[in-house]
Motif scaffolding. Structure first.
Motif, PDB file in Angstrom:
ATOM      1  N   SER A  38      -1.833  -8.401 -10.374  1.00 20.60           N
ATOM      2  CA  SER A  38      -3.356  -8.498 -10.142  1.00 20.60           C
ATOM      3  C   SER A  38      -3.989  -7.127 -10.140  1.00 20.60           C
ATOM      4  CB  SER A  38      -3.711  -9.288  -9.015  1.00 20.60           C
ATOM      5  OG  SER A  38      -5.211  -9.536  -8.697  1.00 20.60           O
ATOM      6  N   GLN A  39      -3.429  -6.193  -9.245  1.00 20.64           N
ATOM      7  CA  GLN A  39      -4.073  -5.124  -9.076  1.00 20.64           C
ATOM      8  C   GLN A  39      -3.214  -3.926  -9.050  1.00 20.64           C
ATOM      9  OE1 GLN A  39      -6.717  -5.464  -5.796  1.00 20.64           O
ATOM     10  NE2 GLN A  39      -8.473  -5.881  -7.283  1.00 20.64           N
ATOM     11  N   LEU A  40      -3.309  -2.828  -9.751  1.00 23.07           N
ATOM     12  CA  LEU A  40      -2.270  -1.557  -9.543  1.00 23.07           C
ATOM     13  C   LEU A  40      -3.209  -0.442  -9.564  1.00 23.07           C
ATOM     14  CD1 LEU A  40       0.613  -0.553  -8.930  1.00 23.07           C
ATOM     15  CD2 LEU A  40       1.237  -0.427 -11.140  1.00 23.07           C
ATOM     16  N   PHE A  41      -3.744   0.317  -8.387  1.00 26.43           N
ATOM     17  CA  PHE A  41      -4.446   1.388  -8.665  1.00 26.43           C
ATOM     18  C   PHE A  41      -4.086   2.459  -7.624  1.00 26.43           C
ATOM     19  CE2 PHE A  41      -7.030  -2.092 -10.314  1.00 26.43           C
ATOM     20  CZ  PHE A  41      -7.739  -1.483 -11.557  1.00 26.43           C
ATOM     21  N   VAL A  42      -4.265   3.860  -8.066  1.00 24.15           N
ATOM     22  CA  VAL A  42      -3.769   4.927  -7.279  1.00 24.15           C
ATOM     23  C   VAL A  42      -4.945   5.683  -7.485  1.00 24.15           C
ATOM     24  CG1 VAL A  42      -2.266   6.837  -6.932  1.00 24.15           C
ATOM     25  CG2 VAL A  42      -1.579   4.652  -7.941  1.00 24.15           C
ATOM     26  N   ARG A  43      -5.456   6.363  -6.308  1.00 24.84           N
ATOM     27  CA  ARG A  43      -6.460   7.264  -6.432  1.00 24.84           C
ATOM     28  C   ARG A  43      -6.166   8.332  -7.230  1.00 24.84           C
ATOM     29  NH1 ARG A  43     -10.553   7.889  -2.353  1.00 24.84           N
ATOM     30  NH2 ARG A  43     -10.365  10.039  -3.080  1.00 24.84           N
ATOM     31  N   SER A  44      -7.297   8.806  -8.091  1.00 27.66           N
ATOM     32  CA  SER A  44      -7.296   9.740  -9.128  1.00 27.66           C
ATOM     33  C   SER A  44      -6.718  11.049  -8.924  1.00 27.66           C
ATOM     34  CB  SER A  44      -8.472   9.878  -9.821  1.00 27.66           C
ATOM     35  OG  SER A  44      -9.656  10.456  -8.761  1.00 27.66           O
ATOM     36  N   VAL A  70       0.826  -1.271  -0.071  1.00 28.88           N
ATOM     37  CA  VAL A  70       0.101  -0.038   0.005  1.00 28.88           C
ATOM     38  C   VAL A  70       0.828   1.248  -0.095  1.00 28.88           C
ATOM     39  CG1 VAL A  70      -1.932  -1.101   1.086  1.00 28.88           C
ATOM     40  CG2 VAL A  70      -0.391  -0.087   2.419  1.00 28.88           C
ATOM     41  N   ALA A  71       0.394   2.416  -0.480  1.00 25.06           N
ATOM     42  CA  ALA A  71       0.897   3.570  -0.509  1.00 25.06           C
ATOM     43  C   ALA A  71       0.215   4.566   0.525  1.00 25.06           C
ATOM     44  CB  ALA A  71       1.019   4.174  -1.959  1.00 25.06           C
ATOM     45  N   GLU A  72       0.671   5.297   1.357  1.00 26.06           N
ATOM     46  CA  GLU A  72       0.026   6.035   2.260  1.00 26.06           C
ATOM     47  C   GLU A  72       0.259   7.454   2.133  1.00 26.06           C
ATOM     48  OE1 GLU A  72      -1.348   3.477   5.954  1.00 26.06           O
ATOM     49  OE2 GLU A  72       0.741   3.714   5.859  1.00 26.06           O
ATOM     50  N   ASP A  73      -0.583   8.446   2.347  1.00 20.46           N
ATOM     51  CA  ASP A  73      -0.435   9.687   2.545  1.00 20.46           C
ATOM     52  C   ASP A  73      -0.953  10.010   3.870  1.00 20.46           C
ATOM     53  OD1 ASP A  73      -0.073  12.583   2.486  1.00 20.46           O
ATOM     54  OD2 ASP A  73      -1.810  12.968   1.380  1.00 20.46           O
ATOM     55  N   GLY A  74       0.205  10.069   4.970  1.00 19.49           N
ATOM     56  CA  GLY A  74      -0.454  10.184   6.302  1.00 19.49           C
ATOM     57  C   GLY A  74      -0.952   8.768   6.599  1.00 19.49           C
ATOM     58  N   ASP A  75      -2.188   8.698   7.096  1.00 23.45           N
ATOM     59  CA  ASP A  75      -2.765   7.665   7.601  1.00 23.45           C
ATOM     60  C   ASP A  75      -3.787   7.073   6.498  1.00 23.45           C
ATOM     61  OD1 ASP A  75      -1.424   7.470   9.933  1.00 23.45           O
ATOM     62  OD2 ASP A  75      -3.090   8.713  10.988  1.00 23.45           O
ATOM     63  N   THR A  76      -3.733   7.719   5.365  1.00 24.70           N
ATOM     64  CA  THR A  76      -4.681   7.339   4.311  1.00 24.70           C
ATOM     65  C   THR A  76      -3.916   6.725   3.209  1.00 24.70           C
ATOM     66  OG1 THR A  76      -5.948   9.309   4.854  1.00 24.70           O
ATOM     67  CG2 THR A  76      -6.377   8.341   2.603  1.00 24.70           C
ATOM     68  N   ILE A  77      -4.697   5.547   2.749  1.00 29.83           N
ATOM     69  CA  ILE A  77      -4.343   4.727   1.603  1.00 29.83           C
ATOM     70  C   ILE A  77      -4.552   5.276   0.473  1.00 29.83           C
ATOM     71  CG2 ILE A  77      -4.359   2.594   0.598  1.00 29.83           C
ATOM     72  CD1 ILE A  77      -4.732   1.125   3.252  1.00 29.83           C
ATOM     73  N   VAL A  78      -3.597   5.621  -0.330  1.00 26.69           N
ATOM     74  CA  VAL A  78      -3.942   6.359  -1.782  1.00 26.69           C
ATOM     75  C   VAL A  78      -3.532   5.276  -3.049  1.00 26.69           C
ATOM     76  CG1 VAL A  78      -3.628   8.573  -0.680  1.00 26.69           C
ATOM     77  CG2 VAL A  78      -1.477   7.608  -1.731  1.00 26.69           C
ATOM     78  N   GLY A  79      -3.062   4.207  -2.708  1.00 23.30           N
ATOM     79  CA  GLY A  79      -2.427   3.337  -3.618  1.00 23.30           C
ATOM     80  C   GLY A  79      -2.600   2.043  -3.092  1.00 23.30           C
ATOM     81  N   PHE A  80      -2.453   0.973  -4.106  1.00 20.60           N
ATOM     82  CA  PHE A  80      -2.761  -0.537  -3.877  1.00 20.60           C
ATOM     83  C   PHE A  80      -2.064  -1.250  -4.850  1.00 20.60           C
ATOM     84  CE2 PHE A  80      -5.087  -4.499  -3.382  1.00 20.60           C
ATOM     85  CZ  PHE A  80      -4.207  -5.263  -2.406  1.00 20.60           C
ATOM     86  N   GLY A  81      -0.943  -2.017  -4.728  1.00 26.03           N
ATOM     87  CA  GLY A  81      -0.342  -2.935  -5.502  1.00 26.03           C
ATOM     88  C   GLY A  81      -0.554  -4.199  -5.147  1.00 26.03           C
ATOM     89  N   PHE A  82      -0.958  -5.236  -6.151  1.00 22.66           N
ATOM     90  CA  PHE A  82      -1.164  -6.891  -5.631  1.00 22.66           C
ATOM     91  C   PHE A  82      -0.476  -7.684  -6.770  1.00 22.66           C
ATOM     92  CE2 PHE A  82      -5.045  -9.675  -5.666  1.00 22.66           C
ATOM     93  CZ  PHE A  82      -4.265 -10.733  -5.176  1.00 22.66           C
ATOM     94  N   ALA A  91      -0.126  10.337 -11.560  1.00 23.73           N
ATOM     95  CA  ALA A  91       1.020  11.315 -12.059  1.00 23.73           C
ATOM     96  C   ALA A  91       2.146  11.645 -10.967  1.00 23.73           C
ATOM     97  CB  ALA A  91       0.183  12.462 -12.695  1.00 23.73           C
ATOM     98  N   LYS A  92       2.185  11.073  -9.703  1.00 25.88           N
ATOM     99  CA  LYS A  92       3.218  11.533  -8.861  1.00 25.88           C
ATOM    100  C   LYS A  92       4.242  10.482  -8.721  1.00 25.88           C
ATOM    101  CE  LYS A  92       0.227  14.765  -6.558  1.00 25.88           C
ATOM    102  NZ  LYS A  92      -1.007  14.949  -7.501  1.00 25.88           N
TER     103      LYS A  92
END
Length: 300
Positions: free
Chosen positions: A81-87, A58-70, A91-92
């Protein structure tokens, strides 16, 4: 924005699924496709996390998950299986960072090939994967049809079905066909589906010989569908669809590879239409895509 990365924990998966829903929905709506009605199920990621946690990050900004790789591995085959980043976080460089984290699983386990299935219209992600050695190998199409329309046109081809035996008794059949069609075993996936995550699991036979197997969901989705190399692809497909109709779903669906011309022609004649395009990307070509229909992009 200070993004940090860490291995995923079981308690992260619900929030990670909401990230997948938000990101995928934003992408789909932007291309004229309906948003995801709900977050994707977490059962398969949970099973993979318990088996090999090195593929989930998981990618986190503070305590919030903003991305997930699986990612998962079976034999020497690695799949993202999954690679998603909040919209609002894209681009970061978060996608590349998560991809690099999951790829460590492939490197550590000596993966002979690496693959994924992504939305064909997602140019940004396709570019990311190209830059990491994944090349387009096969177009795939999610196809749907009203159950009633299919039922009116569906004939019988003389093929029979029997329930697939519980795992691991069923391993001999599924492993042999998977090895012939894909080049590797899928014990992880069969054990998962036969553990209660498929409404029906059937062995398709003709004249006493195995012609393939099919898994069917409660929603009428057919897949994985494996057709033995020497079997009649049209007959195996129509037999699987007959099973799907028996479940009472309002529509039937499946993911059809572009080169599976017999399957595609049969589907079109039965009233199926394309709902969404995907593309299979891999380091090296693999698989008999005339005879294998994946279950879902992340499951393959």
């Amino acid at each position: 924005m200070d993004i940090t990365y860490r291995p995923a924990k079981p308690e992260d998966l619900e929030e990670a699924a909401r990230v997948v829903q938000q990101s995928a929905s934003a992408l789909r709506v932007g291309h004229g496709v309906q948003p995801l009605p709900a977050p994707p199920p977490t059962a398969f990621p949970k099973a993979c996390l318990a088996r090999d946690p090195s593929g989930l990050w998981v990618a986190e900004d503070g305590d919030t998950i903003v991305g997930f790789g699986f990612s998962w591995m079976t034999d020497k085959f690695w799949c993202l299986s999954q690679l998603f980043v909040r919209s609002d976080t894209q681009a970061k460089g978060v996608g590349q960072a998560l991809l690099s984290k999951t790829l460590m699983q492939a490197e550590r386990n000596g993966a002979a090939n690496r693959a994924l299935i992504t939305f064909a219209y997602n140019i940004a992600s396709t570019g990311l994967y190209l830059n990491n050695g994944f090349y387009p190998r096969e177009p795939l199409y999610r196809m749907v049809a009203p159950a009633q329309a299919v039922a009116q046109k569906l004939g019988r081809d003389g093929y029979d079905i029997t329930p697939i035996a519980p795992w691991p008794e069923s391993g001999e059949l599924t492993s042999r066909i998977d090895q012939e069609l894909l080049g590797f075993r899928r014990d992880l996936h069969h054990q998962f589906l036969l553990g209660g995550f498929a409404a029906r699991a059937v062995r398709i036979e003709h004249a006493g010989r195995a012609a393939g197997y099919a898994y069917i969901s409660a929603q009428g989705h057919v897949g994985p569908l494996a057709i033995a190399p020497d079997a009649d692809a049209k007959a195996v497909l129509t037999t699987a669809l007959r099973c799907a109709l028996e479940g009472g779903a309002r529509q039937v669906s499946m993911i059809v590879p572009g080169r599976a011309d017999v399957v595609m022609q049969t589907a079109l004649a039965l009233g199926f239409r394309i709902e969404e395009p995907y593309v299979l990307m891999a380091w090296r070509p693999f698989g008999n895509w005339c005879n294998y229909l994946p279950r879902a992009p992340g499951f393959m």
